[in-house]
Design an enzyme around this catalytic site. Structure first.
Site, PDB file in Angstrom:
ATOM      1  N   ARG A 151      -3.600  -5.843 -22.308  1.00 31.65           N
ATOM      2  CA  ARG A 151      -2.957  -7.154 -22.475  1.00 31.65           C
ATOM      3  C   ARG A 151      -3.729  -8.187 -21.673  1.00 31.65           C
ATOM      4  O   ARG A 151      -4.048  -7.952 -20.501  1.00 31.65           O
ATOM      5  CB  ARG A 151      -1.502  -7.085 -21.984  1.00 31.65           C
ATOM      6  CG  ARG A 151      -0.805  -8.426 -22.082  1.00 31.65           C
ATOM      7  CD  ARG A 151       0.653  -8.333 -21.735  1.00 31.65           C
ATOM      8  NE  ARG A 151       0.865  -8.287 -20.300  1.00 31.65           N
ATOM      9  CZ  ARG A 151       2.069  -8.237 -19.738  1.00 31.65           C
ATOM     10  NH1 ARG A 151       3.144  -8.207 -20.497  1.00 31.65           N
ATOM     11  NH2 ARG A 151       2.203  -8.197 -18.433  1.00 31.65           N
ATOM     12  N   GLU A 192       8.030 -11.726 -27.289  1.00 31.23           N
ATOM     13  CA  GLU A 192       8.917 -11.765 -26.122  1.00 31.23           C
ATOM     14  C   GLU A 192       9.553 -13.142 -25.958  1.00 31.23           C
ATOM     15  O   GLU A 192      10.202 -13.421 -24.959  1.00 31.23           O
ATOM     16  CB  GLU A 192       8.174 -11.328 -24.855  1.00 31.23           C
ATOM     17  CG  GLU A 192       6.809 -11.935 -24.656  1.00 31.23           C
ATOM     18  CD  GLU A 192       6.060 -11.345 -23.462  1.00 31.23           C
ATOM     19  OE1 GLU A 192       6.653 -10.646 -22.628  1.00 31.23           O
ATOM     20  OE2 GLU A 192       4.845 -11.613 -23.357  1.00 31.23           O
ATOM     21  N   HIS A 238       0.812  -1.216   0.000  1.00 30.60           N
ATOM     22  CA  HIS A 238       0.000   0.000   0.000  1.00 30.60           C
ATOM     23  C   HIS A 238       0.846   1.266   0.000  1.00 30.60           C
ATOM     24  O   HIS A 238       0.516   2.243  -0.657  1.00 30.60           O
ATOM     25  CB  HIS A 238      -0.911   0.017   1.220  1.00 30.60           C
ATOM     26  CG  HIS A 238      -1.952  -1.036   1.168  1.00 30.60           C
ATOM     27  ND1 HIS A 238      -2.642  -1.330   0.019  1.00 30.60           N
ATOM     28  CD2 HIS A 238      -2.418  -1.887   2.098  1.00 30.60           C
ATOM     29  CE1 HIS A 238      -3.491  -2.299   0.253  1.00 30.60           C
ATOM     30  NE2 HIS A 238      -3.376  -2.664   1.519  1.00 30.60           N
ATOM     31  N   ASN A 245      11.758  -7.362 -21.800  1.00 29.11           N
ATOM     32  CA  ASN A 245      12.128  -7.933 -20.491  1.00 29.11           C
ATOM     33  C   ASN A 245      12.233  -9.455 -20.597  1.00 29.11           C
ATOM     34  O   ASN A 245      13.198 -10.065 -20.130  1.00 29.11           O
ATOM     35  CB  ASN A 245      11.075  -7.594 -19.427  1.00 29.11           C
ATOM     36  CG  ASN A 245      10.853  -6.107 -19.289  1.00 29.11           C
ATOM     37  OD1 ASN A 245      11.695  -5.321 -19.690  1.00 29.11           O
ATOM     38  ND2 ASN A 245       9.721  -5.712 -18.727  1.00 29.11           N
ATOM     39  N   ASP A 246      11.221 -10.040 -21.218  1.00 28.26           N
ATOM     40  CA  ASP A 246      11.247 -11.497 -21.383  1.00 28.26           C
ATOM     41  C   ASP A 246      12.108 -11.911 -22.565  1.00 28.26           C
ATOM     42  O   ASP A 246      12.787 -12.934 -22.509  1.00 28.26           O
ATOM     43  CB  ASP A 246       9.823 -12.034 -21.551  1.00 28.26           C
ATOM     44  CG  ASP A 246       9.143 -12.214 -20.199  1.00 28.26           C
ATOM     45  OD1 ASP A 246       9.785 -12.756 -19.283  1.00 28.26           O
ATOM     46  OD2 ASP A 246       7.980 -11.796 -20.052  1.00 28.26           O
ATOM     47  N   CYS A 277       7.521  -2.429 -25.466  1.00 29.59           N
ATOM     48  CA  CYS A 277       6.945  -2.056 -24.171  1.00 29.59           C
ATOM     49  C   CYS A 277       7.747  -2.601 -22.995  1.00 29.59           C
ATOM     50  O   CYS A 277       7.378  -2.403 -21.843  1.00 29.59           O
ATOM     51  CB  CYS A 277       5.478  -2.478 -24.063  1.00 29.59           C
ATOM     52  SG  CYS A 277       5.254  -4.253 -24.169  1.00 29.59           S
ATOM     53  N   ARG A 284      -1.103  -3.967 -17.934  1.00 30.40           N
ATOM     54  CA  ARG A 284      -0.833  -5.308 -17.388  1.00 30.40           C
ATOM     55  C   ARG A 284      -2.016  -5.726 -16.507  1.00 30.40           C
ATOM     56  O   ARG A 284      -2.041  -5.440 -15.318  1.00 30.40           O
ATOM     57  CB  ARG A 284       0.442  -5.278 -16.545  1.00 30.40           C
ATOM     58  CG  ARG A 284       1.736  -5.082 -17.331  1.00 30.40           C
ATOM     59  CD  ARG A 284       2.916  -5.083 -16.362  1.00 30.40           C
ATOM     60  NE  ARG A 284       4.181  -5.309 -17.016  1.00 30.40           N
ATOM     61  CZ  ARG A 284       5.077  -4.362 -17.288  1.00 30.40           C
ATOM     62  NH1 ARG A 284       4.830  -3.101 -16.978  1.00 30.40           N
ATOM     63  NH2 ARG A 284       6.235  -4.669 -17.855  1.00 30.40           N
ATOM     64  N   ARG A 341      15.470 -12.997 -15.401  1.00 30.06           N
ATOM     65  CA  ARG A 341      15.457 -11.530 -15.266  1.00 30.06           C
ATOM     66  C   ARG A 341      15.417 -11.072 -13.811  1.00 30.06           C
ATOM     67  O   ARG A 341      15.679  -9.916 -13.516  1.00 30.06           O
ATOM     68  CB  ARG A 341      14.295 -10.927 -16.060  1.00 30.06           C
ATOM     69  CG  ARG A 341      12.923 -11.314 -15.556  1.00 30.06           C
ATOM     70  CD  ARG A 341      11.832 -10.980 -16.574  1.00 30.06           C
ATOM     71  NE  ARG A 341      10.970  -9.900 -16.128  1.00 30.06           N
ATOM     72  CZ  ARG A 341       9.835  -9.561 -16.736  1.00 30.06           C
ATOM     73  NH1 ARG A 341       9.443 -10.188 -17.829  1.00 30.06           N
ATOM     74  NH2 ARG A 341       9.099  -8.584 -16.277  1.00 30.06           N
TER      75      ARG A 341
HETATM   76  C1  PEP Z   1       8.199  -7.741 -21.161  1.00 37.03           C
HETATM   77  O1  PEP Z   1       8.412  -8.938 -20.960  1.00 37.03           O
HETATM   78  O2  PEP Z   1       9.041  -6.972 -21.663  1.00 37.03           O
HETATM   79  C2  PEP Z   1       6.915  -7.140 -20.763  1.00 37.03           C
HETATM   80  C3  PEP Z   1       6.612  -5.897 -21.078  1.00 37.03           C
HETATM   81  O3  PEP Z   1       6.063  -7.905 -20.034  1.00 37.03           O
HETATM   82  P1  PEP Z   1       6.254  -8.167 -18.453  1.00 37.03           P
HETATM   83  O4  PEP Z   1       7.375  -7.294 -17.973  1.00 37.03           O
HETATM   84  O5  PEP Z   1       4.958  -7.862 -17.848  1.00 37.03           O
HETATM   85  O6  PEP Z   1       6.619  -9.623 -18.450  1.00 37.03           O
HETATM   86 MG    MG Z   2       6.749 -10.276 -20.508  1.00 34.49          MG
END
Ligand code: PEP
Ligand code: MG
Length: 598
Positions: free
Chosen positions: A350, A449, A207, A472-473, A520, A314, A483
Site C-alpha cells: 500500500r 474506506e 522497541h 477501520n476507516d 483488510c 502498511r 476510531r
Molecule cells: C483500514 O482503514 O481499515 C485499514 C486497513 O487501514 P489503516 O488501519 O491503516 O487505516
Molecule cells: Mg485506513
C-alpha cells in the site's frame, strides 16, 4: 539483572484480582511471578586528572568505545540468529551514537579542558544530548533517548570495568515488569526464562513491543503504574491479546482464563495441522487468507502462520519507525526482501498512508484543524508527485523479485485513481529509460474506506484490478465516529446496517466489473464476522499473521450456503446489535469453541 538493575521490594498497593489496562502489543496469555526491573542510577564519582594522564584517559575512552561496539555487534548477531534481521537493526541506533563525531569530540575536549575523569565527562555529554532531545514533542525522538541512555550506560560500565548483566541471572521463569525496557536489556534476557513483559511506558512502535512480537512473547505496554502496583515475586496474569494484567488472579478469574486458555490450546493444536489446508468452507468455497504487515521482519510470521501472502503492507510504518522520509533505494531494498522471501505468494504494497493520526516528524506539513478529513494518504501523495513517484519506482523495482501488487489508500473518487495511475506510468517510463527491470503489468488496487468510494465503486472498479475494504476507516467515516476516541467507542459498530450496506455495494460492484474484493480492516480479524463477510461474497481476508489460523478455522467450520443465508438476514436487520446476535448464533452453531475466544 543485578549489575544493571535491581529488584524492587517496595510496598505495593494492588489488590487481589485487580485488573490493570494497557496496550496489548504481543498476543498470548501467561501467568507467573513478576521480576520488577528498575534501571540502576549510574553512580559516577568525580576525579581530577593530572595533565600527564590526560592522554591515557582519552585512550581509555577510545578502548571503551571499541569494546561497546563489539558487545553491541554481538547482541545484533545473537538477535539475527534467534529472530529476524530487522530487529537486530534496532541496535544500529546504538552504533550511530558510538560514531557520533560531536559526541566523541565533546568528550575528548571535555577531558582536556576540565581535566576530569572520562566517566564524568561522558555522563555530562550524554545528559546534554538526551536533554536536548527530551524537549522535542515527538514520541519517536523521545524513544531514541532510551537508546542513548542505554548505550551510554554500557560505555560507562565498560569504562569502570563493570560487567554486562548476565543472561544466566534469571534462574526461573518470570514476567518482566519495568518502567520501560532498553533494547539491549530486552535482547539480553534469556528467552526461555522470560515469559512476558509488562511496562509502564511504551507504544505499539516502541522497541519492547517490536522485540516482544518478534520473540513471540506476550507483552503489554502503556500500563502507566504497574511498577508501583506489583513487587518481585507477585503472581500476575498477562493477556497480550486484550492488553490487561490481572494481579494475583482470583480463583474465578483463573477458572475463566483456564477455560479460555484450554480452548485456545485446543484450537491452536488443531490449527497447527490446518497450516497447509486451504481457507475453504465446509461446502467447498475457497477464499484467500492473507496477512497484514508493517515491516519486513514480519515475513517470518506470515510464513509461520500459513498466510497465503500479504494483503496489506502498511508502508508508512517504515517512515514512522525511522522517523524520517525513507529513500527510494532503502524502500526498494525492503520491498524486494519481502517480495523475494514470500514469492510466489502475492504481496500487496500500500502506498503511503500518512496523515490523520500518523504524522512524520519534520515533514513540515501545515497544521490542520481536522486531519482525518484533511490532506492525508493518497491526497498527500498526489500533492507530492516527486516523492510519490519515488515510492512507486521502489515498488516497481521490487516487482521483479516476486508477486507484487500496488494498492492506493483513502480513495474517494475515480479521479484520484486515474491520476495515481498516470504517475505510475511516468514512474515506469523513468525506470525503462534507465534500463531498470520491473513488472510491466503490475496489478493495481484501491482501498475502499471512504463511503464515497463504496458508493461509486462501479466507476472506480474500471481502473483497478482489485478492491480491499479498509473497514477501520470505513466505519469511522460512515458513522462519523473517531476510531481512536474511547468516549465514542460505543458507536463504533462494524455491524451497523449502514456499514454492511456499503460493504455489500462494494463487493457487488467489484464482482460486476470482474475484479476481486478483500477486507483488510480489523473486522476481517474477528472470527465472529467471518461467516457474515463470506456470505456477503468477499474473496479475500487479510489479518495480522497470528490471527490467520483462527480466521481459517472459522472459514472451515462454516458452510457457504449458511453464510449467504446469514448475510441476507443481516442486511435486513435494523440495528448493529441485531446483526451481531445473528452472527453469534451462527458461530454457536458451527464452532462454539471460537465463541470462547472472542
Ligand atoms: C483500514 O482503514 O481499515 C485499514 C486497513 O487501514 P489503516 O488501519 O491503516 O487505516
Ligand atoms: Mg485506513
Amino acid at each position: 539483572m543485578k549489575s544493571d538493575s535491581e529488584t524492587s521490594e517496595r510496598i505495593k498497593d494492588a489488590k487481589q484480582g485487580e485488573v490493570l489496562v494497557g496496550i496489548g502489543v504481543s498476543p498470548g496469555v501467561v501467568i507467573g511471578p513478576v521480576l520488577v526491573v528498575v534501571a540502576k542510577v549510574i553512580q559516577v564519582v568525580e576525579r581530577d586528572i593530572p595533565l600527564e594522564e590526560i592522554e591515557a584517559e582519552i585512550s581509555k575512552f577510545e578502548d571503551a568505545l571499541i569494546e561497546t561496539r563489539r558487545q553491541i555487534q554481538e547482541i545484533q548477531e545473537n538477535l539475527g540468529v534467534r529472530t529476524v534481521k530487522g530487529d537486530a537493526g534496532i541496535f544500529d541506533a546504538h552504533l550511530m551514537v558510538l560514531d557520533d563525531a560531536t559526541f566523541i569530540s565533546s568528550v575528548i575536549s571535555g577531558i582536556k579542558t576540565k581535566k576530569k575523569n572520562v566517566e564524568l565527562i561522558v555522563k555530562e555529554a550524554a545528559d546534554g544530548y538526551a536533554g536536548a532531545l527530551a524537549s522535542v514533542e515527538d514520541n519517536y525522538i523521545r524513544e531514541r533517548i532510551a537508546d542513548i541512555r542505554d548505550v551510554i550506560r554500557r560505555i560507562i560500565r565498560n569504562l569502570s570495568g563493570d560487567t554486562a548483566p548476565s543472561r544466566e541471572e534469571l534462574q526461573h521463569k518470570h514476567i518482566i515488569v519495568a518502567r520501560d525496557l532498553a533494547p539491549s536489556e530486552t535482547a539480553s534476557l534469556r528467552k526461555d526464562m522470560v515469559i512476558g513483559f509488562a511496562t509502564d511506558l511504551g507504544s505499539p512502535t516502541s522497541h519492547t513491543a517490536v522485540m516482544a512480537r518478534a520473540l513471540e512473547i506476550p507483552a503489554i505496554v502503556g500500563l502507566r503504574e504497574i511498577t508501583e502496583k506489583v513487587a518481585t515475586g507477585d503472581e500476575v496474569l498477562i493477556d497480550g491479546n486484550k492488553g490487561i494484567v490481572i494481579f494475583r488472579p482470583t480463583p474465578k478469574q483463573l477458572e475463566e482464563y483456564g477455560r479460555v486458555a484450554e480452548a485456545r490450546k485446543n484450537i491452536e493444536r488443531g490449527l497447527t495441522s490446518l497450516k497447509s489446508e486451504p481457507a475453504e468452507t465446509a461446502d467447498g468455497h475457497r477464499i484467500v487468507l492473507s496477512a497484514n504487515i508493517g515491516q519486513a521482519s514480519e515475513v517470518e510470521s506470515v510464513i509461520k502462520y500459513g498466510a497465503q501472502g500479504v494483503g496489506l503492507f502498511r508502508t508508512e510504518y517504515l517512515y514512522l519507525s525511522k522517523g524520517t522520509i525513507v529513500s527510494e533505494e532503502e524502500q526498494a531494498e525492503v520491498y524486494k526482501k519481502v517480495a523475494a522471501t514470500l514469492a510466489p505468494r502475492p504481496v500487496i504494497i500500500r502506498t503511503l498512508d500518512l496523515g490523520g493520526d500518523k504524522f512524520l516528524p519534520g515533514a513540515e506539513l501545515p497544521a490542520e484543524t481536522n486531519p482525518f478529513l484533511g490532506c492525508r494518504s493518497i491526497r498527500l501523495s498526489l500533492l507530492q508527485p516527486k516523492h510519490f513517484k519515488g515510492q512507486l519506482r521502489a515498488i516497481l523495482r521490487a516487482s521483479v523479485h516476486g508477486n507484487v501488487k500496488i494498492m492506493y489508500p483513502m480513495i474517494s473518487s475515480a479521479g484520484e485513481v486515474v491520476r495515481a495511475n498516470e504517475l505510475l506510468e511516468e514512474a515506469k517510463g523513468e525506470l525503462a529509460a534507465m534500463g531498470v527491470p520491473f513488472q510491466k503489468d503490475i496489478e493495481v488496487g484501491a482501498m475502499v474506506e471512504i463511503p464515497a468510494a463504496a458508493l461509486t465503486a462501479d466507476v472506480i472498479a474500471k481502473h483497478v484490478k482489485f478492491f480491499s475494504l479498509g473497514t477501520n476507516d470505513l466505519i469511522q467515516y460512515t458513522i462519523a465516529v473517531d476510531r481512536g476516541n474511547e468516549r465514542v467507542a460505543y458507536l463504533y459498530e462494524p455491524t451497523h446496517p449502514a456499514v454492511l450496506k456499503l460493504i455489500q455495494m462494494t463487493i457487488d460492484a467489484g464482482h460486476r466489473n470482474g475484479i476481486w474484493v478483500g477486507v483488510c480492516g480489523e473486522m476481517a480479524a474477528d472470527p465472529l464476522m467471518t461467516p457474515l463477510l463470506l456470505g456477503m461474497g468477499v474473496d479475500e481476508l487479510s489479518v495480522s499473521s497470528a490471527v490467520v489460523p483462527l480466521v481459517k478455522d472459522a472459514v472451515r467450520c462454516v458452510r457457504h450456503s449458511g453464510a449467504k443465508e446469514l448475510a441476507k438476514i443481516a442486511l435486513s436487520c435494523k440495528s448493529a446489535v441485531e446483526v451481531l446476535s445473528h452472527c453469534r448464533r451462527m458461530m454457536n452453531e458451527v464452532a462454539p469453541e471460537i465463541l470462547e475466544l472472542v
